[in-house]
Design a protein around this motif. Sequence first.
Motif, PDB file in Angstrom:
ATOM      1  N   ILE A  79     -75.519  85.599  -9.403  1.00  0.00           N
ATOM      2  CA  ILE A  79     -76.647  85.900 -10.863  1.00  0.00           C
ATOM      3  C   ILE A  79     -76.297  86.635 -11.713  1.00  0.00           C
ATOM      4  CG2 ILE A  79     -78.687  86.840 -11.349  1.00  0.00           C
ATOM      5  CD1 ILE A  79     -79.394  86.841  -8.395  1.00  0.00           C
ATOM      6  N   GLU A  80     -75.400  87.278 -11.451  1.00  0.00           N
ATOM      7  CA  GLU A  80     -74.394  88.763 -12.351  1.00  0.00           C
ATOM      8  C   GLU A  80     -73.818  87.653 -13.453  1.00  0.00           C
ATOM      9  OE1 GLU A  80     -72.983  91.707 -10.271  1.00  0.00           O
ATOM     10  OE2 GLU A  80     -75.084  92.722 -10.197  1.00  0.00           O
ATOM     11  N   ALA A  81     -72.291  86.226 -13.036  1.00  0.00           N
ATOM     12  CA  ALA A  81     -71.979  86.049 -12.981  1.00  0.00           C
ATOM     13  C   ALA A  81     -72.747  85.207 -13.964  1.00  0.00           C
ATOM     14  CB  ALA A  81     -71.028  85.433 -12.472  1.00  0.00           C
ATOM     15  N   MET A  82     -73.395  84.988 -14.190  1.00  0.00           N
ATOM     16  CA  MET A  82     -74.621  84.334 -15.529  1.00  0.00           C
ATOM     17  C   MET A  82     -75.513  84.473 -16.714  1.00  0.00           C
ATOM     18  SD  MET A  82     -75.340  80.349 -12.887  1.00  0.00           S
ATOM     19  CE  MET A  82     -76.109  81.561 -11.317  1.00  0.00           C
ATOM     20  N   LYS A  83     -75.471  86.078 -16.006  1.00  0.00           N
ATOM     21  CA  LYS A  83     -76.190  86.867 -16.871  1.00  0.00           C
ATOM     22  C   LYS A  83     -76.113  86.676 -18.526  1.00  0.00           C
ATOM     23  CE  LYS A  83     -75.495  91.593 -15.896  1.00  0.00           C
ATOM     24  NZ  LYS A  83     -75.671  93.026 -15.702  1.00  0.00           N
ATOM     25  N   ASP A  84     -74.966  86.785 -18.922  1.00  0.00           N
ATOM     26  CA  ASP A  84     -74.933  86.465 -20.631  1.00  0.00           C
ATOM     27  C   ASP A  84     -74.893  85.029 -20.314  1.00  0.00           C
ATOM     28  OD1 ASP A  84     -74.176  89.134 -20.277  1.00  0.00           O
ATOM     29  OD2 ASP A  84     -72.589  89.680 -19.980  1.00  0.00           O
ATOM     30  N   THR A  85     -75.175  84.019 -20.004  1.00  0.00           N
ATOM     31  CA  THR A  85     -75.239  82.861 -21.070  1.00  0.00           C
ATOM     32  C   THR A  85     -76.319  82.023 -20.616  1.00  0.00           C
ATOM     33  OG1 THR A  85     -74.877  82.153 -18.207  1.00  0.00           O
ATOM     34  CG2 THR A  85     -72.301  82.308 -19.156  1.00  0.00           C
ATOM     35  N   ASP A  86     -77.349  82.524 -20.879  1.00  0.00           N
ATOM     36  CA  ASP A  86     -78.559  82.055 -21.047  1.00  0.00           C
ATOM     37  C   ASP A  86     -79.202  81.391 -19.880  1.00  0.00           C
ATOM     38  OD1 ASP A  86     -79.703  82.806 -23.435  1.00  0.00           O
ATOM     39  OD2 ASP A  86     -78.504  81.210 -24.561  1.00  0.00           O
ATOM     40  N   GLY A  87     -79.011  81.861 -18.898  1.00  0.00           N
ATOM     41  CA  GLY A  87     -79.498  81.173 -17.219  1.00  0.00           C
ATOM     42  C   GLY A  87     -78.945  80.318 -16.672  1.00  0.00           C
ATOM     43  N   GLY A  88     -78.826  79.666 -15.634  1.00  0.00           N
ATOM     44  CA  GLY A  88     -78.700  79.167 -15.502  1.00  0.00           C
ATOM     45  C   GLY A  88     -78.746  78.704 -13.624  1.00  0.00           C
ATOM     46  N   THR A  89     -78.070  78.075 -12.794  1.00  0.00           N
ATOM     47  CA  THR A  89     -78.865  77.853 -11.274  1.00  0.00           C
ATOM     48  C   THR A  89     -77.740  77.871 -10.151  1.00  0.00           C
ATOM     49  OG1 THR A  89     -78.815  75.814 -12.496  1.00  0.00           O
ATOM     50  CG2 THR A  89     -79.650  76.231 -10.616  1.00  0.00           C
TER      51      THR A  89
ATOM     52  N   ASP B 148     -72.423  78.955  -8.055  1.00  0.00           N
ATOM     53  CA  ASP B 148     -72.790  79.358 -10.625  1.00  0.00           C
ATOM     54  C   ASP B 148     -72.551  78.388 -10.768  1.00  0.00           C
ATOM     55  OD1 ASP B 148     -71.231  80.797 -11.269  1.00  0.00           O
ATOM     56  OD2 ASP B 148     -70.921  81.890  -9.286  1.00  0.00           O
ATOM     57  N   THR B 149     -73.192  78.719 -11.997  1.00  0.00           N
ATOM     58  CA  THR B 149     -72.968  78.220 -13.487  1.00  0.00           C
ATOM     59  C   THR B 149     -72.542  79.306 -14.898  1.00  0.00           C
ATOM     60  OG1 THR B 149     -75.157  78.245 -14.114  1.00  0.00           O
ATOM     61  CG2 THR B 149     -74.068  76.099 -13.021  1.00  0.00           C
ATOM     62  N   GLY B 150     -71.598  79.639 -13.898  1.00  0.00           N
ATOM     63  CA  GLY B 150     -71.331  81.427 -14.443  1.00  0.00           C
ATOM     64  C   GLY B 150     -70.437  81.456 -15.239  1.00  0.00           C
ATOM     65  N   ILE B 151     -70.117  82.581 -15.436  1.00  0.00           N
ATOM     66  CA  ILE B 151     -68.335  82.690 -16.206  1.00  0.00           C
ATOM     67  C   ILE B 151     -67.027  82.640 -15.581  1.00  0.00           C
ATOM     68  CG2 ILE B 151     -69.315  84.768 -17.744  1.00  0.00           C
ATOM     69  CD1 ILE B 151     -68.292  86.878 -15.675  1.00  0.00           C
ATOM     70  N   GLY B 152     -66.614  82.699 -14.263  1.00  0.00           N
ATOM     71  CA  GLY B 152     -65.987  81.806 -13.729  1.00  0.00           C
ATOM     72  C   GLY B 152     -64.606  82.583 -13.506  1.00  0.00           C
ATOM     73  N   MET B 153     -64.025  82.418 -12.632  1.00  0.00           N
ATOM     74  CA  MET B 153     -62.657  83.258 -12.836  1.00  0.00           C
ATOM     75  C   MET B 153     -61.465  81.994 -13.098  1.00  0.00           C
ATOM     76  SD  MET B 153     -63.367  85.416  -9.494  1.00  0.00           S
ATOM     77  CE  MET B 153     -64.586  84.266  -9.061  1.00  0.00           C
ATOM     78  N   THR B 154     -60.570  83.235 -13.514  1.00  0.00           N
ATOM     79  CA  THR B 154     -58.971  82.504 -13.019  1.00  0.00           C
ATOM     80  C   THR B 154     -58.129  82.413 -12.085  1.00  0.00           C
ATOM     81  OG1 THR B 154     -57.599  84.840 -14.049  1.00  0.00           O
ATOM     82  CG2 THR B 154     -58.420  83.075 -15.717  1.00  0.00           C
ATOM     83  N   LYS B 155     -56.995  81.542 -11.473  1.00  0.00           N
ATOM     84  CA  LYS B 155     -56.383  82.314 -10.476  1.00  0.00           C
ATOM     85  C   LYS B 155     -56.043  83.826 -10.207  1.00  0.00           C
ATOM     86  CE  LYS B 155     -54.731  77.533  -9.118  1.00  0.00           C
ATOM     87  NZ  LYS B 155     -54.704  76.800 -10.349  1.00  0.00           N
ATOM     88  N   GLU B 156     -55.499  84.179 -11.174  1.00  0.00           N
ATOM     89  CA  GLU B 156     -54.742  85.951 -11.012  1.00  0.00           C
ATOM     90  C   GLU B 156     -57.277  86.606 -10.642  1.00  0.00           C
ATOM     91  OE1 GLU B 156     -53.938  83.863 -13.652  1.00  0.00           O
ATOM     92  OE2 GLU B 156     -52.342  83.883 -12.714  1.00  0.00           O
TER      93      GLU B 156
END
Length: 413
Positions: A323-333, A351-359
């Motif tokens: 949920i925290e990863a989708m906080k700043d992305t205008d909602g999500g699922t 989640d459909t949030g900000i995601g992460m890089t490999k590192e």
Amino acid sequence: MFETLLLNFLFLLFPVVIVLIFFENRPHSYNKKLLILLSTLTMILCITMPIKLKIGFIFDLRYIPFIIVALFGGYKHVFPLYVVLNVYRFYIGGEGTIHSFLFSTLIFILVPLLHKKFIQMDSRHRIVTATMVSFLTMGLYLTILSIIFGKLTKEFWILTFNALSTHVGVMVIIMILIEQVRTNIKNREKYLQSERLNVVGELSASVSHEIRNPLTVTSGFLQLLNQSKTITPDEKRYIELSLLELNRAEKIVSDYLSFAKPQSENMVYSNLEAEVEYTRNLIIPYANMHQVDVQFHFQNSLHTHYDRNQIQQCLINLFKNGIEAMKDTDGGTLFIHISEKKQTIEIRIQDTGIGMTKEEIARLGKPYYSTKEEGTGLGMLMVYSTVNKVKGIIEVESEKGKGTTFLIKIPAS
Ligand code: ADP
Ligand code: MG
């Protein structure tokens, strides 16, 4: 002939040894470009020093690095090898240039088709697959050769056999070495992680018990003081701030406390349904607050032993992160999907949030790793520790800007 064979073998060992010596301790830092460069170099050396069998029959091991890169890297990474191979071959010129071009093109088109499947196999299957591919490739090459030359003498067959067995044999050895290096790196990572979890677990179990009591007492007295009528508004504000900070401290301690050994009174043998239901209901208000939609699916009849509180805390941590990863992305699922596959329980949290890089993925679960202002970096540590205790594994897939999927596989018992 034997010397050139050994020399060729040395060329093939060259990238493996370089990786072993320089990069084994930092598996996340070696870059693919370097590996491709080394493989290309190996390929060139193999072409330059071919193995000369009797009666002018020449063959070399150029397709071993080629096939390995094609299998591990797919089209994108084998393309430079393909280009270099052909440019170099045209530069040398002579008989068979066109044949070599057509043949390498065929290999270039066919072998990377296996790439996606290949990287998902386990070590043993990868070795077998690479061996098969090398057998078929060399077999095809020799068949074409026999058609072109048309002289199918007994000698030709003996040489064919020699060439084929050398090619396949060298491939097996190189693949075993590569896989062993990979396994060693993975095992060390696993060992380090479990060592880390052990240390944190022992430390936290003793510390958090001791800290919780004074925290509760202080918080109780501050609340009493807060109700007093003689304090000034300023003093009231100070007390409220202190209470907030105490709450935060308590939260950290309870995150910590869950590292402790499973407690027998919390141990259950169940299918996770109650825990997932409970945590889902707990998280829904938080999701609504951030305009996050929660999609839920439960279908599991497999049972296993686990500490109820720890599993709940673990799920909450994962849901919250989603949920925290989708906080700043205008909602999500947030998708929560529990299912069974053979003898494993699969928990998929997407989640459909900000995601992460490999590192960033590689740093997950290390103590105090957090990218959030108010973050503790303990949530994922707790998740890894808990899943570790039920003998499960965690797979993370993530793409920057697209979202993250956590897949937890827990064996039924
Ligand atoms: P915290 O949430 O307190 O920061 P965690 O251990 O729960 O600590 O998470 C560590 C870090 O991992 C987070 O700060 C975040 O950068 C990253 N992370 C975890 N889950 C996700 C996710 N679903 N999407 C993107 N990043 C995540
Ligand atoms: Mg968290």
